[in-house]
Design an enzyme around this catalytic site. Sequence first.
Site, mmCIF file in Angstrom:
data_model
loop_
_atom_site.group_PDB
_atom_site.id
_atom_site.type_symbol
_atom_site.label_atom_id
_atom_site.label_comp_id
_atom_site.label_asym_id
_atom_site.label_seq_id
_atom_site.Cartn_x
_atom_site.Cartn_y
_atom_site.Cartn_z
ATOM 1 N N LYS A 211 -11.861 2.403 -6.536
ATOM 2 C CA LYS A 211 -12.202 3.794 -6.060
ATOM 3 C C LYS A 211 -12.090 4.938 -7.319
ATOM 4 C CE LYS A 211 -10.150 7.748 -3.261
ATOM 5 N NZ LYS A 211 -8.757 8.005 -2.589
ATOM 6 N N HIS B 168 1.993 10.418 -0.464
ATOM 7 C CA HIS B 168 1.551 9.203 0.403
ATOM 8 C C HIS B 168 2.029 8.087 -0.252
ATOM 9 C CE1 HIS B 168 -1.701 9.360 -2.654
ATOM 10 N NE2 HIS B 168 -2.029 8.033 -2.419
ATOM 11 N N ASP C 61 0.618 3.955 -0.860
ATOM 12 C CA ASP C 61 -0.617 3.137 -0.451
ATOM 13 C C ASP C 61 -0.624 2.252 0.647
ATOM 14 O OD1 ASP C 61 -1.876 4.522 -2.344
ATOM 15 O OD2 ASP C 61 -1.745 3.207 -4.023
ATOM 16 N N HIS D 179 3.675 8.722 -3.886
ATOM 17 C CA HIS D 179 2.986 9.654 -4.912
ATOM 18 C C HIS D 179 2.093 10.541 -4.601
ATOM 19 C CE1 HIS D 179 0.814 5.884 -4.120
ATOM 20 N NE2 HIS D 179 -0.251 6.652 -4.659
#
Length: 287
Positions: A152, A171, A173, A227
């Site tokens: 990404k 959030h 991962d 993070h």
Amino acid sequence: MDVPIVDLSNPNEDLVARAVVKASEEWGIFQVVNHGIPPELIRRLKEVGTKFFELPETEKEAVAKPEDSVDVEGYRTKYQKDLEGRNAWVDHLFHRIWPPSRVSYRFWPKLPMDYREVNEDYAKHLKKLSEKIMEWLSEGLGLRRTVEYLMKINYYPPCPDQDLVIGAPDHTDVNGITFLVANEALGLQAFKDNHWIDVKYTTSGIIVIVGDQFHRMSNGKYMSAKHRATMDKEKTRISWPVFVESSLDHEFAPLRELITGEDNAPKFKPYVYKDFKFRKLKKLPLD
């Protein structure tokens, strides 16, 4: 506090392994240096990714995510609100880089000309690093045979008002483990002991972020690092995370060998990864 740095050139592999495990238990995020991926390759990865985002919009739309696609691959601009009501704004490009059987060059930019060469070379090197770190974290986590590598590129334009716009809300991962490099504009922050801490990284260092799959398979032993990404007031920030995740049909749960005695009962229910991913992204109850 600073995010831990682990030097992989230390000849004592036991010490390196313990440092990786400790950082994963206490932080869920750390930086590795002297990791074996050539600095020149990392520089070129950043260069070709930056050049893609500098192309005219019509060129970028050539690899756009189809409107009716349920997959993430392709280029698009994403807007959403975070918990504080700020707009989260980022342009991004997703495409798989490993294994070759899962790679769709339909979503790989044709410009710049060396984009494919650089990303294929980076994928080979990153796979070796990923397997070594996963081996250190646990020989029996069961991910290595079924993993895919999803590249990404996040493009965060300058923003003078940090109170109104954020790059990515806080959030964890959803995947197993994430490897991230970025340009010189800082913006990644990790949450530790009720504080947001700026993640400082070197030019050729790689940030390792433990995700939900490892957190749950380790029965909570490894932290899934919370993070977020902030935007710079003057500089464009670009990051290149690679998400290492199991196949969508892989079922994962706390490993049996970690469940011993009444004091260490399973903390998480088993999930097929595609179901877990759906519920997490839709903010549905998980346990």
